[in-house]
Design an enzyme around this catalytic site. Structure first.
Site, PDB file in Angstrom:
ATOM      1  N   SER A   1       0.878  -1.188   0.000  1.00 43.14           N
ATOM      2  CA  SER A   1       0.000   0.000   0.000  1.00 43.14           C
ATOM      3  C   SER A   1       0.906   1.225   0.000  1.00 43.14           C
ATOM      4  O   SER A   1       1.261   1.746   1.052  1.00 43.14           O
ATOM      5  CB  SER A   1      -0.905  -0.005   1.243  1.00 43.14           C
ATOM      6  OG  SER A   1      -1.749  -1.113   1.235  1.00 43.14           O
TER       7      SER A   1
ATOM      8  N   LYS B   1      -6.746   1.707  -3.591  1.00 43.75           N
ATOM      9  CA  LYS B   1      -6.484   1.089  -2.288  1.00 43.75           C
ATOM     10  C   LYS B   1      -6.747   2.078  -1.157  1.00 43.75           C
ATOM     11  O   LYS B   1      -7.298   1.708  -0.102  1.00 43.75           O
ATOM     12  CB  LYS B   1      -5.042   0.597  -2.238  1.00 43.75           C
ATOM     13  CG  LYS B   1      -4.574   0.101  -0.886  1.00 43.75           C
ATOM     14  CD  LYS B   1      -5.315  -1.135  -0.411  1.00 43.75           C
ATOM     15  CE  LYS B   1      -4.655  -1.688   0.850  1.00 43.75           C
ATOM     16  NZ  LYS B   1      -5.366  -2.883   1.374  1.00 43.75           N
TER      17      LYS B   1
END
Length: 299
Positions: free
Chosen positions: A94, A169
């Site tokens: 991420s 995300k």
């Protein structure tokens, strides 16, 4: 035959790399700074290597699953510095969109192709190979790499240009964080009002407020099991990235900022490595209750 490398064999990385070993038709090399993680990877059929340079210099496709923006940036730069051409890097971490976009430009200048492909689904999804993957970068590279991504996930979506996977995300984790917060608030409130949380869970889990998150996380909270399948520290990083991007976009994200504040409080308490559902403790503290088994005796 192409050689695959996987860097970062943590809670998410190890099962993802293991699924690649089991399902891909290419050999998979794996590296982690912890020897026990490398041993587990080897025991699951992977080729464990003792130094990261082995992957940098010998693999054609390199997957990254790393906990911080800086580690992702360093790894990509070190791959660029090998001066090898044609390597494909897939960042499963991420990572902040601006970091990915910066490294995409640097990689392309050096004839290296970079995809941002963060995942959602937690440790269970990583183990079962049912993750959701959101990808940004060049369409033709996505098309080439998609079969490998499907070794790790059941849903793989091309989102657009470099950074778009990372933005997707952030949106995903903004929603998930706010949901965990709302869920924690509701259950702490119910306990305070005299409702048993386990009874409440079974009453509402299949209703409109129910979700996969509730099904996964409320049993953990009720049983006081905060062993991380998704650490606060990683979710906290994503929300910090979201807040920074919101500043750049000139917009407000007040709910996500509130959840980030609660995660920062957990960090100050030394609990940042617990599961992200442990932010329920903030709500419990403010209401003077615990969301736990038999918290309230049902009459």
């Amino acid at each position: 035959m192409k050689k695959i490398g996987f860097i970062g064999l943590g809670v998410m990385g190890l099962p993802m790399a293991t699924n690649l070993v089991k399902k891909a038709v290419f050999p998979v090399r794996g590296f982690d700074i912890f020897e026990e993680k490398r041993d587990l990877f080897k025991n699951n059929g992977g080729i464990s290597v003792n130094n990261i340079e082995d992957i940098y210099y010998n693999c054609d496709i390199i997957f990254l699953c790393l906990p911080t923006n800086s580690l992702v940036k360093i790894s990509i730069q070190e791959i660029i510095d090998t001066e090898r051409k044609g390597i494909i890097i897939v960042d499963l971490s991420s990572t902040a969109p601006n970091t990915i976009e910066e490294m995409y430009i640097q990689s392309k200048k050096n004839e290296i192709r970079l995809l941002d492909s963060p995942v959602s689904g937690g440790e269970i999804g990583a183990i079962e190979g049912t993750l959701v993957l959101m990808c940004g970068g060049d369409q033709e590279i996505f098309d080439e790499i998609q079969p490998l991504l499907l070794c790790m996930g059941s849903s793989v979506t091309y989102m657009g240009a470099s950074g778009c996977g990372s933005i997707a995300k952030l949106a995903n984790n903004m929603i998930a964080g706010c949901y965990i917060g709302a869920m924690s608030e509701g259950f702490a409130f119910a306990v305070k009002a005299g409702i048993d949380p386990e009874t409440l869970f079974y009453a509402i889990k299949d209703g409109y407020a129910g979700s996969k998150i509730m099904n996964d996380k409320i049993p953990k909270i009720i049983n006081r099991n905060f062993e991380a399948s998704a650490r606060i520290a990683v979710h906290q990083k994503d929300l910090k990235n979201a807040v920074q991007l919101a500043v750049e976009l000139g917009v407000e994200i007040p709910m996500s900022k509130m959840i980030l504040d609660y995660m920062n409080k957990m960090e100050k308490l030394g609990k940042v490595n617990e599961d992200h559902c442990a932010i329920a403790k903030v709500y419990e503290g403010s209401m003077g209750v615990e969301i736990k088994k038999n918290a309230v005796k049902v009459q």
